[in-house]
Design an enzyme around this catalytic site. Structure first.
Site, short mmCIF file in Angstrom:
data_model
loop_
_atom_site.label_atom_id
_atom_site.label_comp_id
_atom_site.label_asym_id
_atom_site.label_seq_id
_atom_site.Cartn_x
_atom_site.Cartn_y
_atom_site.Cartn_z
N TYR A 33 0.79 -1.22 0.00
CA TYR A 33 0.00 0.00 0.00
C TYR A 33 0.82 1.27 0.00
O TYR A 33 1.88 1.38 0.61
CB TYR A 33 -0.95 0.00 1.20
N HIS A 37 -3.71 3.83 -2.56
CA HIS A 37 -4.61 2.85 -1.96
C HIS A 37 -5.34 3.46 -0.76
O HIS A 37 -6.54 3.26 -0.58
CB HIS A 37 -3.82 1.62 -1.46
P1 AMP Z 1 -3.19 -2.15 -7.29
O1 AMP Z 1 -2.93 -2.62 -5.90
O2 AMP Z 1 -2.01 -1.54 -7.97
O3 AMP Z 1 -3.89 -3.19 -8.14
O4 AMP Z 1 -4.23 -0.95 -7.17
C1 AMP Z 1 -5.41 -1.09 -6.45
C2 AMP Z 1 -6.29 0.10 -6.72
O5 AMP Z 1 -5.58 1.28 -6.33
C3 AMP Z 1 -6.67 0.26 -8.19
O6 AMP Z 1 -8.02 0.67 -8.29
C4 AMP Z 1 -5.73 1.34 -8.65
O7 AMP Z 1 -6.25 2.10 -9.73
C5 AMP Z 1 -5.63 2.20 -7.41
N1 AMP Z 1 -4.41 3.02 -7.44
C6 AMP Z 1 -3.15 2.60 -7.67
N2 AMP Z 1 -2.29 3.65 -7.68
C7 AMP Z 1 -3.04 4.75 -7.44
C8 AMP Z 1 -2.76 6.15 -7.32
N3 AMP Z 1 -1.52 6.63 -7.45
N4 AMP Z 1 -3.78 7.00 -7.06
C9 AMP Z 1 -5.05 6.51 -6.94
N5 AMP Z 1 -5.39 5.23 -7.04
C10 AMP Z 1 -4.41 4.36 -7.29
#
Ligand code: AMP
Length: 282
Positions: A33, A37
């Site tokens: 995270y 997240h």
């Molecule tokens: P992940 O753990 O990378 O699969 O991401 C989980 C969720 O967090 C997904 O909906 C991503 O789009 C969101 N997410 C990842 N990086 C960011 C960020 N920098 N800003 C906002 N949401 C994010």
């Protein structure tokens, strides 16, 4: 915060909440995270009675030569953060409990998955849609929260939910960035100090694209070319995967900037593949 590891336990906790008449928000994640997240979990906390965070490095969305094994993981830290942010339930399944050896059903949205990231990651969105649908069927949440950083993923999930009448509200949240503009990503840990120093030019190239559009440039190809030229100079350690200007909903290529258009890019920088995007408003 309760932690469960099996689909059956997730389903039973969520069913009990529904019996009590409570609303729920689901935040699907792969862990490690960062503040991006955290912003999704905080939003979920504000939007529903109960918050479910799923933490699962989903094998079916990784291609054969991608970073499934190397993907960064820190369960204890993630669990503590989710708890501190007010999550009620953390769902952290083992891959075997999500996929039987004879798993054979897939959810696909090919019309939106064949472009942008789908070109170099042909099975990625099939894996994403399938795991998200499984999470939806187990949780039956009132709403689910996704980040706009993965704009294509968000557009595909919205389309999946619309076309298959899935009774879940999909909410997109803004990209959270480092102070120098680099979009937060679990994969940023792959960057060397030299690569990290050049990476913020991705954001700067997109701001330049938005300025060009706001200043009256209507030719999408010209804007994309300006971004390309800028990044060749400013991010020589990286290599373009794509720089595209598309309709924000259908992801179809746009030639003239009329209504809002999305400028999206992916760049390979060392071991990391970085993505970012911006809405262009004429
Ligand atoms: P992940 O753990 O990378 O699969 O991401 C989980 C969720 O967090 C997904 O909906 C991503 O789009 C969101 N997410 C990842 N990086 C960011 C960020 N920098 N800003 C906002 N949401 C994010």
């Amino acid at each position: 915060m309760q932690i469960v590891h099996t689909p059956e336990a997730l389903r039973s906790v969520c069913a009990e909440w529904r019996r009590e008449g409570l609303t729920s928000a689901l935040v699907p994640t792969m862990g490690y995270y960062h503040a991006g997240h955290a912003s999704l979990i905080e939003y979920a906390r504000s939007a529903a009675d109960r918050v479910v965070v799923s933490l699962f490095v989903n094998p079916t969305q990784f291609g054969p030569n991608e970073d499934l094994e190397a993907y960064p993981r820190d369960f204890e830290r993630d669990a503590a953060l989710a708890r501190d942010l007010g999550a009620d339930l953390l769902y952290a399944p083992a891959p075997e409990s999500m996929y039987a050896p004879d798993h054979a059903a897939w959810v696909e949205v090919p019309a939106l998955a064949g472009t942008l990231c789908g070109v170099s990651r042909p099975i990625h969105f099939r894996g994403v849609c399938t795991v998200v649908m499984k999470l939806f069927m187990l949780t039956l949440p009132t709403l689910a929260v996704f980040g706009e950083k993965d704009w294509q993923q968000l557009a595909i999930i919205k389309k999946m939910v619309t076309d298959l009448n899935v009774p879940v509200r999909i909410e997109g949240r803004p990209i959270v960035r480092e102070a120098d503009g680099l979009a937060l990503s679990s994969r940023n840990v792959y960057l060397t100090p030299e690569e990290r120093a050049q990476a913020p030019s991705l954001r700067r190239s997109l701001l330049m694209a938005a300025e060009l559009a706001a200043g009256g440039e209507r030719d999408a190809a010209k804007i994309a070319e300006a971004v390309r030229t800028f990044l060749r100079e400013q991010l020589p350690l990286g290599e373009e995967d794509y720089i595209s200007i598309v309709d924000p909903d259908t992801l179809a290529g746009v030639e003239r900037i009329g209504q809002a258009a999305l400028c999206a890019l992916a760049y390979r920088v060392g071991k990391a593949r970085l993505i970012d995007n911006i809405l262009l408003r004429p």
